[in-house]
Design an enzyme around this catalytic site. Structure first.
Site, mmCIF file in Angstrom:
data_model
loop_
_atom_site.group_PDB
_atom_site.id
_atom_site.type_symbol
_atom_site.label_atom_id
_atom_site.label_comp_id
_atom_site.label_asym_id
_atom_site.label_seq_id
_atom_site.Cartn_x
_atom_site.Cartn_y
_atom_site.Cartn_z
ATOM 1 N N HIS A 1 -7.802 -5.386 -0.272
ATOM 2 C CA HIS A 1 -6.601 -4.665 0.166
ATOM 3 C C HIS A 1 -5.901 -5.455 1.268
ATOM 4 C CE1 HIS A 1 -4.147 -1.100 -0.045
ATOM 5 N NE2 HIS A 1 -4.199 -0.946 1.263
ATOM 6 N N ASP B 1 -9.695 -4.520 -4.790
ATOM 7 C CA ASP B 1 -9.150 -3.572 -3.817
ATOM 8 C C ASP B 1 -10.040 -2.326 -3.738
ATOM 9 O OD1 ASP B 1 -7.574 -1.800 -2.289
ATOM 10 O OD2 ASP B 1 -5.721 -2.677 -3.050
ATOM 11 N N SER C 1 0.828 -1.202 0.000
ATOM 12 C CA SER C 1 0.000 0.000 0.000
ATOM 13 C C SER C 1 0.870 1.264 0.000
ATOM 14 C CB SER C 1 -0.950 -0.045 1.204
ATOM 15 O OG SER C 1 -1.950 0.945 1.113
#
Length: 257
Positions: free
Chosen positions: A232, A199, A128
């Site tokens: 995610h 995501d 991320s």
């Protein structure tokens, strides 16, 4: 704790922010030490979260360094403080860029790698916001300098980004086009990007566009993997991909299956 100060000058006035980085966790290689990779966590996380996972991977020849980002106010959370490699107001291509924060974090990563033996291959990876910082480090490496113009000192051999995006994507192609040396470095730097189609934090299309921007800028040795249904977070299929890719890209030997 370690700290790094950075300053930015405008119109004769200098502002200075000091970034206090948190605890760094190290996973020692279980076999012959052939590579060292700094692995960067996501927004609000800490280094220990990833060091525990990395220790379980079948990569006995890699030393992992897992730092913890500074705790700072984050615009995305209305100024609420949390661990972050740089400030961000929105996760999109149009977001304003905290260049000072990015430079400080990229410099911290380079400093962690600077004491490794000369024969050890060096890399940066992350998840991320950590992936975004690792990609920023890649651009610093090929351009030979940070965003503030200071020289970038580390020769990186591998970049991994999971569920991330490319900061400063708008200016990268123009900056790359002005340097033949940057183009040469970019063409030879292996990059693995992985992104889940499901995501809902860092949109898949943003990860895809980041990969396209890097390819257009001259990063020829780039692999982009997608995962149906992945949100995610990471899954064994993805970490297996990372293990296989690092083993091949870094020429590692003696990996356990």
């Amino acid at each position: 704790m370690s700290s790094r100060s950075s300053s930015e000058s405008s119109g004769g006035r200098t502002t200075r922010r000091t970034f206090e980085f948190g605890r760094t966790h190290v996973v020692r290689p279980k076999g012959q030490h052939q590579a060292t990779i700094v692995w960067l966590h996501g927004l609000g996380d800490k280094g220990s979260s990833w060091s525990q996972l990395l220790e379980t991977l079948p990569l006995p020849n890699i030393k992992w360094i897992c730092p913890t980002a500074p705790t700072r106010p984050v615009a995305l959370f209305g100024g609420f403080p949390c661990t972050a490699w740089f400030d961000v107001g929105e996760i999109s291509e149009d977001a304003s860029v905290d260049l000072e924060g990015l430079d400080a974090s990229a410099a911290h990563v380079a400093n962690l790698l600077s004491t490794e033996p000369a024969d050890i291959k060096l890399g940066v990876g992350g998840f991320s916001m950590g992936a975004a910082t690792s990609l920023y480090s890649a651009t610093c490496r090929v351009l030979g300098q940070y965003g503030n113009g200071n020289p970038y000192p580390i020769n990186l051999s591998a970049i991994v980004g999971l569920s991330g995006w490319l900061p400063c994507s708008r200016t990268l192609t123009n900056r790359m086009g002005r340097s033949h040396e940057a183009a040469r470095r970019a063409a030879s730097l292996p990059i693995l990007l992985c992104h889940g189609i499901g995501d809902d934090v860092v949109a898949y299309r943003l990860g895809e566009r980041s990969a396209q921007t890097l390819s257009s800028a001259g990063f020829r040795n780039l692999t982009f993997r997608t995962y149906n249904g992945l949100g995610h977070y990471t899954i064994p299929e993805e970490t297996n991909e990372v293990c296989n890719w690092l083993t091949a890209s870094l020429g590692l030997g003696g990996s356990r299956s």
